[in-house]
Design an enzyme around this catalytic site. Structure first.
Site: not given
Ligand code: NAD
Length: 299
Positions: A50, A94, A117
């Site tokens: 990322k 995460q 997200d």
């Protein structure tokens, strides 16, 4: 091989080019904050990808890594400062988090306008209600982009989603219904797994089980999207016997999906590989979400 390969790596590059153009000239720079607690090796690898992608396209990415024993309040306090920081436009966690943390409460604490997200209840409700401005979870968005790029029709098709997680299975099923597919979700308690798959035009598997889909599960007209990421040991027999490698060398590891690619790619119409399919699409889609969130905040 008969199947068309749905190349997520190539599409990731195309999206990167497009995002680079769009990010150029944006002031302030779109900024993503990635929150990790602990030192999970797989999380480290995903975060690395990322950061690499974000940096390449001109985003700012901050990686906030807390020690394994961090408490709930400390994480919430950090999110609280990011929620109100005008220089931060996207916040993600995460996962997995260590056991002492309540991940659902932490995710829900993220400012929904910065929830790139798409996992806060406000964003899930928008997806549920098929609102135009819904931030779709990155893996689901990546699957849709991959299908659309290869002009694979979703409308009126029968889609079977394997897996019912909040992260992948459920949002993917909803997104497919929103696109006028007829959807069945199967999971580890499904009785007639093989029969359910027989009905599918598109199979999307997110189970995390290597070799779950074999040649006897599929038909020639089907499209298979393999979301699974599994690390397996390459068998010792398959290693080059003539090589000079020392006997105590650790067994080699290999990344595979849920699908037996060698078998299934001989039969189906199209398939996404692992690696090089959904993984790179998830990363690219996350930064599309960041741009969407940025535009909503900088008006
Ligand atoms: P999860 O463990 O939360 O959910 C797995 C789901 O699969 C469950 O609903 C379970 O019922 C179902 N399942 C398990 N075994 C099954 C079986 N034998 N038959 C039918 N269904 C079965 O996992 P998750 O977070 O949804 O992730 C699923 C997989 O996708 C994992 O391999 C994960 O690493 C991968 N993943 C990939 C990406 C990507 O970008 N490519 C993103 C997220 C997750």
């Amino acid at each position: 091989m008969n199947a068309q390969i749905l190349d997520g790596k190539a599409l990731n590059k195309k999206i990167a080019k497009d995002l680079t153009k769009q990010f150029r000239g944006l002031t302030p720079k779109p900024k993503l904050v990635i929150i990790q607690v602990g030192n999970n090796a797989e999380s480290n690898a995903y975060i690395g990808r990322k950061i690499k992608f974000g940096t390449k396209i001109g985003a700012e990415v901050e990686h906030k890594k807390f020690p394994e024993d961090t408490g709930q309040e400390e994480v919430l306090n950090f999110i609280s400062t990011q929620n109100t920081n005008p220089k931060v436009h996207g916040i993600i966690t995460q996962l997995p988090f260590p056991k002492q943390l309540n991940k659902d409460r932490i995710i829900e604490f993220i400012n929904p306008t910065k929830d790139v997200d798409g996992l806060t209840s406000k964003n899930i409700k928008k997806l549920w209600e098929n609102k135009q401005d819904a931030i779709i979870p990155a893996t689901t968005k990546g699957i849709i982009s991959l299908l659309e790029h290869y002009r694979i029709q979703i409308t009126r098709k029968k889609v079977v989603v394997i897996g019912r997680s909040s992260l992948v299975g459920k949002p993917t099923a909803i997104a497919m219904i929103n696109r006028d597919a007829t959807v069945t979700v199967v999971h580890k308690s499904t009785k007639n797994f093989k029969q359910e798959l027989e009905q599918a035009d598109i199979i999307i598997t997110a189970a995390g089980k290597p070799n779950l889909i074999r040649k006897f599960h599929v038909h020639p007209h089907q499209v298979v999207i393999d979301v699974g990421i599994n690390v397996i040991e390459k068998s010792l027999e398959s290693r080059d016997q003539s090589s000079e490698k020392p006997a105590e060398e650790p067994p080699k590891r290999k990344l595979v999906g849920d699908v037996n690619f060698a078998e299934v790619s001989q039969i189906v119409a199209a398939i996404s590989p692992v690696p090089g399919g959904c993984g790179p699409m998830t990363v690219a889609s996350l930064f599309q979400n960041l741009l969407q969130a940025y535009k909503n905040q900088i008006k």
